[in-house]
Motif scaffolding. Structure first.
Motif: not given
Length: 340
Positions: A75-77, A80-81, A267-272
């Protein structure tokens, strides 16, 4: 009744409030002493907003979220990347067709933290890992108070952004200090805030509306709308849509290739893929002094609504998947249950 009717047509009432605030700012902008008062009110509202964030965010939730390091790292990547890289590509490819303020706004979208409320709400609707979504979105916003200004300095400084030691001081005084104060006072006021969630929500959203009013009032005084054409708006909407679609596709593919469960994939799809309007507009107010702030935040306001429509549809699609069968209890387990 009105809220239910709007929801049926996929219209976010808060978006209407934002558009109404923009309309008021265009028709009745703050001028002279009124503009001074509005600027001071915005400073107080932003500090209050981040104080409430600090008072509501449990340190335990942050710690537990950090322990799920594979999910949080992805999620961070993405936040922010991946987003900044895509933003750099899009602005390089289409920058000649947009004004510098709108290009700046598009890149600013790409360096913001994830949303909290909508990420959790869509994860819940999609039957995903709500606890992980809460941790992920909260940690994203916590890091965002430091990471977003750093990315602005690294990626946007060459475009004329007024990022300086004074901006860092403003970030510390208006964001970090109130947030820390909220964390310190949380043991005494956390329960009270939970009891009056509706009032706190009004304060949250009212603060953002005040910042939007001030930003667009300044824009009217500076004559920014003479710089925006219908073609500009269409181009920004299309680029926002391309940006969101690319991130949704990439996060979905990566989460499946890396073997995450369906609940964690959600989670990854929505938060990312989300970007926070609530954090973005106050930060823009601090990070871009002297800029045409109304134009800078316009891509973010459009992206916010696009992500709500897209993720609402995607959440419903996830929710329609068949429920996973629970394993049948073994004979020893059944005997143990009977004895109990």
């Amino acid at each position: 009744m009105i809220r239910r009717t709007l929801a049926r047509f996929g219209i976010d009432p808060y978006l209407l409030a934002l558009l109404g605030t923009v309309a008021v700012a265009i028709l009745l902008p703050a001028r002279g002493q009124g503009a001074v008062v509005a600027n001071q009110a915005v400073s107080v509202a932003v500090a209050l907003l981040f104080f409430l964030y600090g008072a509501r965010l449990s340190p335990k939730a942050v710690w537990e979220g950090l322990l799920h390091w594979r999910l949080q790292s992805l999620v961070f990547a993405s936040t922010y990347i991946l987003f900044p890289l895509l933003g750099l590509g899009l602005t390089k490819a289409f920058g000649a067709w947009l004004s510098p303020a709108l290009i700046l706004g598009l890149m600013f979208v790409c360096v913001l933290p994830s949303t909290v409320q909508s990420s959790i709400a869509f994860t819940s609707i999609a039957r995903g890992n709500v606890a992980a979504a809460l941790c992920s979105a909260s940690v994203s916003n916590l890091f965002g108070m430091v990471v977003t200004p750093l990315l602005v300095m690294l990626l946007l400084d060459s475009k004329g952004v007024g990022f300086s030691a004074e901006a860092m001081k403003s970030i510390a005084l208006q964001l970090l200090l109130p947030f820390a104060a909220g964390q310190l006072l949380r043991p005494w006021i956390g329960a009270l805030l939970q009891r009056y969630k509706a009032v706190i929500s009004i304060v949250d959203r009212g603060s953002i509306l005040l910042v939007v009013y001030d930003a667009f009032s300044e824009g009217m005084a500076a004559g920014i709308w003479s710089q925006v054409t219908l073609g500009d708006l269409v181009m920004v909407i299309l680029l926002d849509m391309v940006l969101l679609a690319a991130v949704l596709a990439i996060t979905t593919l990566l989460s499946r290739r890396l073997g995450f469960s369906k609940e964690d994939e959600i989670v990854i799809v929505f938060c990312g893929s989300k970007k926070s309007l609530a954090s973005g507009i106050p930060m823009a107010n601090i990070l871009f002094p002297g800029q045409a702030l109304g134009l800078v935040v316009l891509p973010l306001m459009l992206f916010h609504q696009i992500q709500l429509f897209a993720c609402a549809t995607l959440a419903q699609r996830y929710a329609r998947r068949p429920a996973e069968p629970h394993p049948e209890p073994t004979a020893p387990a059944m005997l143990g249950s009977a004895k109990a």
